[in-house]
Design an enzyme around this catalytic site. Structure first.
Site, PDB file in Angstrom:
ATOM      1  N   ASP A  10      -0.994  -6.003  -0.151  1.00 42.82           N
ATOM      2  CA  ASP A  10      -1.387  -5.378   1.111  1.00 42.82           C
ATOM      3  C   ASP A  10      -2.897  -5.201   1.168  1.00 42.82           C
ATOM      4  OD1 ASP A  10       0.520  -4.783   3.073  1.00 42.82           O
ATOM      5  OD2 ASP A  10       1.355  -3.152   1.868  1.00 42.82           O
ATOM      6  N   GLU A  63      -1.376  -5.579   8.539  1.00 47.04           N
ATOM      7  CA  GLU A  63      -0.593  -4.946   9.602  1.00 47.04           C
ATOM      8  C   GLU A  63      -1.225  -5.219  10.965  1.00 47.04           C
ATOM      9  OE1 GLU A  63       0.039  -0.782   8.836  1.00 47.04           O
ATOM     10  OE2 GLU A  63       0.910  -1.170   6.854  1.00 47.04           O
ATOM     11  N   LYS A 112      -1.209  -9.290   2.830  1.00 49.36           N
ATOM     12  CA  LYS A 112      -0.448  -8.868   4.007  1.00 49.36           C
ATOM     13  C   LYS A 112      -1.335  -7.964   4.853  1.00 49.36           C
ATOM     14  CE  LYS A 112       3.249  -5.965   3.766  1.00 49.36           C
ATOM     15  NZ  LYS A 112       2.786  -4.784   4.517  1.00 49.36           N
ATOM     16  N   ASP A 117       0.839  -1.207   0.000  1.00 48.97           N
ATOM     17  CA  ASP A 117       0.000   0.000   0.000  1.00 48.97           C
ATOM     18  C   ASP A 117       0.872   1.255   0.000  1.00 48.97           C
ATOM     19  OD1 ASP A 117       0.857  -0.196   2.603  1.00 48.97           O
ATOM     20  OD2 ASP A 117      -1.134  -0.045   3.520  1.00 48.97           O
ATOM     21  N   SER A 118       2.217   1.046  -0.008  1.00 46.04           N
ATOM     22  CA  SER A 118       3.134   2.160  -0.281  1.00 46.04           C
ATOM     23  C   SER A 118       2.867   2.725  -1.670  1.00 46.04           C
ATOM     24  CB  SER A 118       4.586   1.699  -0.162  1.00 46.04           C
ATOM     25  OG  SER A 118       4.808   0.525  -0.923  1.00 46.04           O
ATOM     26  N   GLU A 146       9.204  -4.183  10.431  1.00 47.40           N
ATOM     27  CA  GLU A 146       9.615  -2.890   9.884  1.00 47.40           C
ATOM     28  C   GLU A 146      10.148  -1.983  10.985  1.00 47.40           C
ATOM     29  OE1 GLU A 146       6.836  -1.024   7.186  1.00 47.40           O
ATOM     30  OE2 GLU A 146       8.004   0.838   7.114  1.00 47.40           O
TER      31      GLU A 146
END
Ligand code: KIV
Length: 271
Positions: free
Chosen positions: A90, A122, A120, A51-52, A189
């Site tokens: 993401d 978070e 993925k 999602d970057s 991270e």
């Protein structure tokens, strides 16, 4: 030794096996067909449609605005490019936090509509029960601990995480919970290298580090960052493996000059 076979993508089981064999795992982001093809052909193990993309592709200052539909659109181009690499997508902010049912439905949409191999998510303790639902539904999940950019408004920035003992202890617990929930691997991270090394040695699933030191089982970077396409972003953990911002600007400048002075197109470049 490569685990890739002709025209078939690496599996989550093979990723887990790389840890058992003591082989380092490689992952880079990609958001489009052209660059993903090059990354895949170079032999990467996993491509992350991160999602970057909100920052790199869309220019937002956080990852929060990108939508599920936008992630699926980007991922489908990457999947068409990936012949060998496992493609992880993401789950964007808001697509899994509301309820388990919604998380399952949205993860299934990602796999069905983009053709990706895994998602993925978070977070730790707060999402572990969602992750076990997803895994039971047949969705492979990669976890993400430490600096989780979707929580930037809670953290108040992008500083190093888990440097105090209380947060480090929570991360140890979270990592175990993600493993128990069925994650096939977990991203660490921006956490201290010593903590990442300790937790890596205690987990059976591979850890993939970004700003988390050399002892993680693998490494991930944002492609545009490691290619040196964005000179404005140079945190300590980032290495530029190329200086493409300069190359792109030089090429565009040369094109502008060639058009201005009528040397492009020349006789061989016309019909
Ligand atoms: O979105 C992303 O690119 C990521 C990596 C930084 C791990 O989550």
């Amino acid at each position: 030794m490569s685990v890739h076979t002709q025209n078939s993508r690496i599996t989550t089981a093979q990723i887990k096996k790389l840890k058992q064999q003591g082989e380092k795992i490689t992952m880079l982001t990609s958001y489009d067909f052209t660059l993903a093809s090059l990354v895949d052909e170079a032999g990467i193990d996993m491509i992350l449609v991160g999602d970057s993309a909100a920052n790199v592709v869309c220019g937002y200052s956080t990852t929060l605005p990108i939508t599920l539909d936008q992630m699926i659109f980007l991922a489908s181009g990457v999947v068409r490019a990936a012949k060998h690499a496992l493609v992880v997508v993401d789950m964007p902010f808001g697509s899994y936090q509301c309820s388990e049912d919604e998380a399952v439905a949205n993860a299934i949409r990602i796999l069905k509509e983009s053709g990706a191999d895994a998602v993925k998510i978070e977070g730790g303790e707060q999402v572990a029960h969602y992750i076990s639902r997803l895994v039971k539904a047949g969705v492979p999940v990669m976890g993400h601990l430490g600096l989780t950019p979707q929580s930037v408004n809670q953290f108040g920035g992008y500083a190093l995480r888990a440097k105090e003992e209380q947060e480090a202890e929570q991360l140890r617990r979270d990592a175990k919970l993600l493993e128990q929930a069925g994650c096939f691997s977990v991203v660490f991270e921006k956490i201290p290298a010593a903590l990442a090394a300790e937790v890596t040695s205690e987990l059976s699933i591979p850890t993939i580090g970004i700003g988390a030191g050399a002892q993680c089982d693998g490494q991930v970077l944002v492609l545009h960052d490691m290619l040196g396409l964005n000179n404005g972003f140079k945190p300590k953990f980032l290495r530029h493996f190329a200086s493409m911002a300069e190359e792109v600007k030089q090429a565009v400048g040369d094109y502008i000059d060639a058009v201005h002075n009528s040397t492009f197109p020349n006789e061989t470049e016309q019909y």
